[in-house]
Design a protein around this motif. Structure first.
Motif, PDB file in Angstrom:
ATOM      1  N   ARG A 179      10.724   2.405  -8.658  1.00 15.31           N
ATOM      2  CA  ARG A 179       9.864   1.274  -9.035  1.00 15.31           C
ATOM      3  C   ARG A 179      10.635  -0.048  -9.078  1.00 15.31           C
ATOM      4  O   ARG A 179      10.136  -1.079  -8.615  1.00 15.31           O
TER       5      ARG A 179
ATOM      6  N   ARG B 270       9.466  -6.658  -2.933  1.00 12.43           N
ATOM      7  CA  ARG B 270       8.359  -7.617  -2.903  1.00 12.43           C
ATOM      8  C   ARG B 270       8.854  -9.040  -3.135  1.00 12.43           C
ATOM      9  O   ARG B 270       8.428  -9.975  -2.448  1.00 12.43           O
TER      10      ARG B 270
ATOM     11  N   ALA C  35       9.984  -3.495  -6.674  1.00  8.22           N
ATOM     12  CA  ALA C  35       9.766  -4.850  -7.182  1.00  8.22           C
ATOM     13  C   ALA C  35      10.680  -5.838  -6.477  1.00  8.22           C
ATOM     14  O   ALA C  35      10.261  -6.951  -6.118  1.00  8.22           O
TER      15      ALA C  35
END
Length: 260
Positions: free
Chosen positions: A224, A231, A228
């Motif tokens: 995760r 992105r 992030a």
């Protein structure tokens, strides 16, 4: 941001590599949890779309990675530089597998790279698509580089030798300049750099790749925290603050390598 292009080199432990057992578990996860896509294919909604991209075409791709692709029913984009490919290699498999990167590039006749017949076998299977990786893998961010020789010519050579279309170009080491990027986009539908970022879709001037060498675990690229960062890096590049794909130092995260 559901398109990730993962970049690999060797199927071996150590620098720029992953052990075969780790790749096997990594591919099993992708086959079960992700949509495996090749350039230009429609993206699947609601899941992570993954393009597997191996650089250089080392012999261990044919001997070790290719059987894993078949086993897990996956496909990969293999970027090769025609200058290093030979018609025939008079060396046993163990010797070819043992060559490090430096020895393979210095003496291509020793068989550190796939042969033309091995490339033909893999592409005929449907599990491997070929991309051009320059002709002699020169860095393409220097003003005096011969763009026709290093960008246009390898596409022609690969198409003639393998009897298939070549629509993708992968910049050697991810290095380019505005001039070389423009030239590559005139001859290829898809152009790949580095950047450590996610992609919105296939319709980008540069498709960013994420370093998947030396993974600490089979699922590490999908953590995760890393997603992030992927992105944020996409929007950073899109804003032009670090053109075209050098990851800004301010975005480094513990356990996540910067991409250059």
């Amino acid at each position: 941001m559901n398109l990730l292009v993962l970049r690999y080199h060797r199927a071996r432990a150590g620098r720029q590599g992953n052990p075969t057992r780790l790749l096997n578990a990594h591919f099993a996860h992708i086959a079960y949890c992700c949509a495996n896509r090749m350039p230009g294919e429609p993206l699947a909604p609601g899941v992570t779309n993954v393009c597997l991209n191996f650089d250089d075409g080392f012999y261990d791709f044919y001997a070790l990675v290719y059987p894993l692709l078949v086993k897990h029913d996956l496909r990969a984009l293999l970027a090769v530089a025609p200058h290093y490919i030979r018609d025939f290699v008079d060396a046993p498999p163990d010797e070819r597998l043992s060559l490090d990167q430096e020895a393979a590039f210095a003496s291509p006749e020793r068989g550190g790279f796939c042969t033309w017949s091995e490339l033909e076998e893999m592409t005929a299977s449907g599990h491997v698509t070929i991309a051009a990786h320059g002709n002699s893998r020169l860095r393409l961010d220097h003003p005096d580089v011969d763009l026709a020789a290093e960008i246009e010519r390898p596409r022609i050579t690969l198409m003639k030798r393998l009897s298939l279309p070549v629509q993708s170009f992968v910049f050697p080491d991810g290095k380019c300049s505005p001039r070389t990027l423009q030239f590559a986009r005139q001859h290829y539908r898809f152009v790949f750099g580095n950047g450590g970022a996610a992609n919105r879709d296939w319709n980008q001037p540069v498709l960013y790749r994420i370093d998947a060498d030396e993974m600490p675990s089979p699922t590490a690229p999908f953590a995760r925290a890393r997603r992030a960062v992927y992105r944020v890096r996409f929007w950073w590049h899109r804003a032009g603050r670090d053109w075209p794909w050098r990851a800004p130092h301010s975005l480094k995260l513990r356990g996540v390598r910067s991409e250059t």
